[in-house]
Write a protein that holds these residues in place. Structure first.
Motif, PDB file in Angstrom:
ATOM      1  N   ASP A  32      30.278 -47.574 -45.158  1.00  0.00           N
ATOM      2  CA  ASP A  32      31.344 -47.316 -44.184  1.00  0.00           C
ATOM      3  C   ASP A  32      31.650 -45.834 -44.037  1.00  0.00           C
ATOM      4  O   ASP A  32      32.550 -45.463 -43.291  1.00  0.00           O
ATOM      5  N   LYS A  36      29.190 -35.405 -42.097  1.00  0.00           N
ATOM      6  CA  LYS A  36      28.660 -34.465 -41.115  1.00  0.00           C
ATOM      7  C   LYS A  36      28.651 -33.087 -41.749  1.00  0.00           C
ATOM      8  O   LYS A  36      29.683 -32.594 -42.183  1.00  0.00           O
ATOM      9  N   GLU A  71      38.005 -45.036 -29.781  1.00  0.00           N
ATOM     10  CA  GLU A  71      37.093 -45.210 -30.910  1.00  0.00           C
ATOM     11  C   GLU A  71      36.180 -43.997 -31.039  1.00  0.00           C
ATOM     12  O   GLU A  71      35.128 -43.932 -30.410  1.00  0.00           O
ATOM     13  N   ALA A  73      34.759 -41.157 -34.181  1.00  0.00           N
ATOM     14  CA  ALA A  73      34.690 -40.923 -35.620  1.00  0.00           C
ATOM     15  C   ALA A  73      35.580 -39.727 -35.940  1.00  0.00           C
ATOM     16  O   ALA A  73      35.280 -38.605 -35.569  1.00  0.00           O
ATOM     17  N   ARG A  74      36.685 -40.018 -36.598  1.00  0.00           N
ATOM     18  CA  ARG A  74      37.638 -38.963 -36.942  1.00  0.00           C
ATOM     19  C   ARG A  74      37.330 -38.397 -38.318  1.00  0.00           C
ATOM     20  O   ARG A  74      37.032 -39.147 -39.249  1.00  0.00           O
ATOM     21  N   MET A  87      33.683 -38.861 -42.629  1.00  0.00           N
ATOM     22  CA  MET A  87      34.295 -39.687 -41.582  1.00  0.00           C
ATOM     23  C   MET A  87      33.900 -41.141 -41.787  1.00  0.00           C
ATOM     24  O   MET A  87      32.912 -41.439 -42.469  1.00  0.00           O
ATOM     25  N   LYS A  88      34.694 -42.024 -41.224  1.00  0.00           N
ATOM     26  CA  LYS A  88      34.424 -43.464 -41.311  1.00  0.00           C
ATOM     27  C   LYS A  88      33.341 -43.793 -40.301  1.00  0.00           C
ATOM     28  O   LYS A  88      33.350 -43.322 -39.177  1.00  0.00           O
ATOM     29  N   MET A  89      32.410 -44.625 -40.731  1.00  0.00           N
ATOM     30  CA  MET A  89      31.336 -45.077 -39.849  1.00  0.00           C
ATOM     31  C   MET A  89      31.894 -46.107 -38.878  1.00  0.00           C
ATOM     32  O   MET A  89      32.527 -47.076 -39.295  1.00  0.00           O
ATOM     33  N   LEU A  90      31.705 -45.868 -37.603  1.00  0.00           N
ATOM     34  CA  LEU A  90      32.140 -46.834 -36.598  1.00  0.00           C
ATOM     35  C   LEU A  90      31.038 -47.860 -36.379  1.00  0.00           C
ATOM     36  O   LEU A  90      29.852 -47.538 -36.466  1.00  0.00           O
ATOM     37  N   MET A  93      27.737 -47.124 -34.175  1.00  0.00           N
ATOM     38  CA  MET A  93      27.703 -45.677 -33.963  1.00  0.00           C
ATOM     39  C   MET A  93      26.251 -45.193 -33.981  1.00  0.00           C
ATOM     40  O   MET A  93      25.557 -45.351 -34.967  1.00  0.00           O
TER      41      MET A  93
END
Length: 160
Positions: A32, A36, A71, A73-74, A87-90, A93
Motif C-alpha cells: 500500500d 517517490k 484521488e 497520491a498525496r 505516499m499511499k498507493m492508489l 495507479m
C-alpha cells in the motif's frame, strides 16, 4: 534498497514502478506504500540545499487542504536526507504513459500494413512508415483519448 522517512520508519523497495523526468517511483514491501525519489536532470538529488528546497515544496503540498474526493497520491512523509517522499498507493495507479502504447514493434507494424485506413491510401504510397504510425496512433486512442485525459487532469488541477 531501503529508505528511511522523517519519522524513522524503514521502507524496503520491492521494484521500480516508473521513472520519468520528475523522479523514480518504487513499490515497497508494504504493497500500500510507494516511494517517490526526486530527480533533477535525470540524476538523484544529493545536494543538501536542493534536498531542503524539495522538502519545503513537498511540505507545502502535504498541508494543503485537498478535497477528499480527488484521488491523487498525496505525500504522507518526507524521506530522511533524500529528496523524496512516501505516499499511499492508489488502486489502479499507473503511469500515464502506460495508457498509450509508446513503442511499435516490427511485428506490430507489419500487421498494421493491412489495417491502414482508406483515407491514408495515397499517403501510404509515398510514406508507408508514416501511414503505419498514424494508424497506430488511431488504434491507441487517438487524439480524443489524449484530450480526455488532459481535460480530466485540468479539472483536478483547477479544483486544487
Amino acid at each position: 534498497m531501503k529508505f528511511i522517512d522523517e519519522y524513522g520508519n524503514i521502507h524496503k523497495t520491492e521494484k521500480e514502478l516508473g521513472r520519468g523526468g520528475q523522479g523514480v517511483v518504487y513499490l515497497t514491501k508494504d504493497k500500500d506504500v510507494v516511494i517517490k525519489e526526486a530527480l533533477k536532470n535525470n540524476n538523484i538529488i544529493t545536494d543538501k540545499t536542493e534536498i531542503q528546497k524539495f522538502h519545503h515544496l513537498i511540505n507545502n503540498i502535504i498541508f494543503k487542504p485537498i478535497p477528499s474526493d480527488i484521488e491523487i497520491a498525496r505525500p504522507v512523509a518526507l524521506l530522511k536526507d533524500k529528496a523524496g517522499y512516501i505516499m499511499k498507493m492508489l488502486d489502479g495507479m499507473n503511469p500515464i504513459k502506460e495508457l498509450f502504447s509508446q513503442e511499435l514493434s516490427t511485428e506490430e507494424a507489419d500487421k498494421l500494413k493491412d489495417e491502414i485506413p482508406e483515407f491514408l491510401n495515397e499517403f501510404s504510397k509515398t510514406n508507408l512508415r508514416g501511414a503505419i504510425f498514424i494508424t497506430h496512433y488511431l488504434k491507441t486512442g487517438s487524439l480524443r483519448k489524449r484530450l480526455y485525459i488532459l481535460a480530466k487532469l485540468a479539472t483536478i488541477l483547477y479544483r486544487l
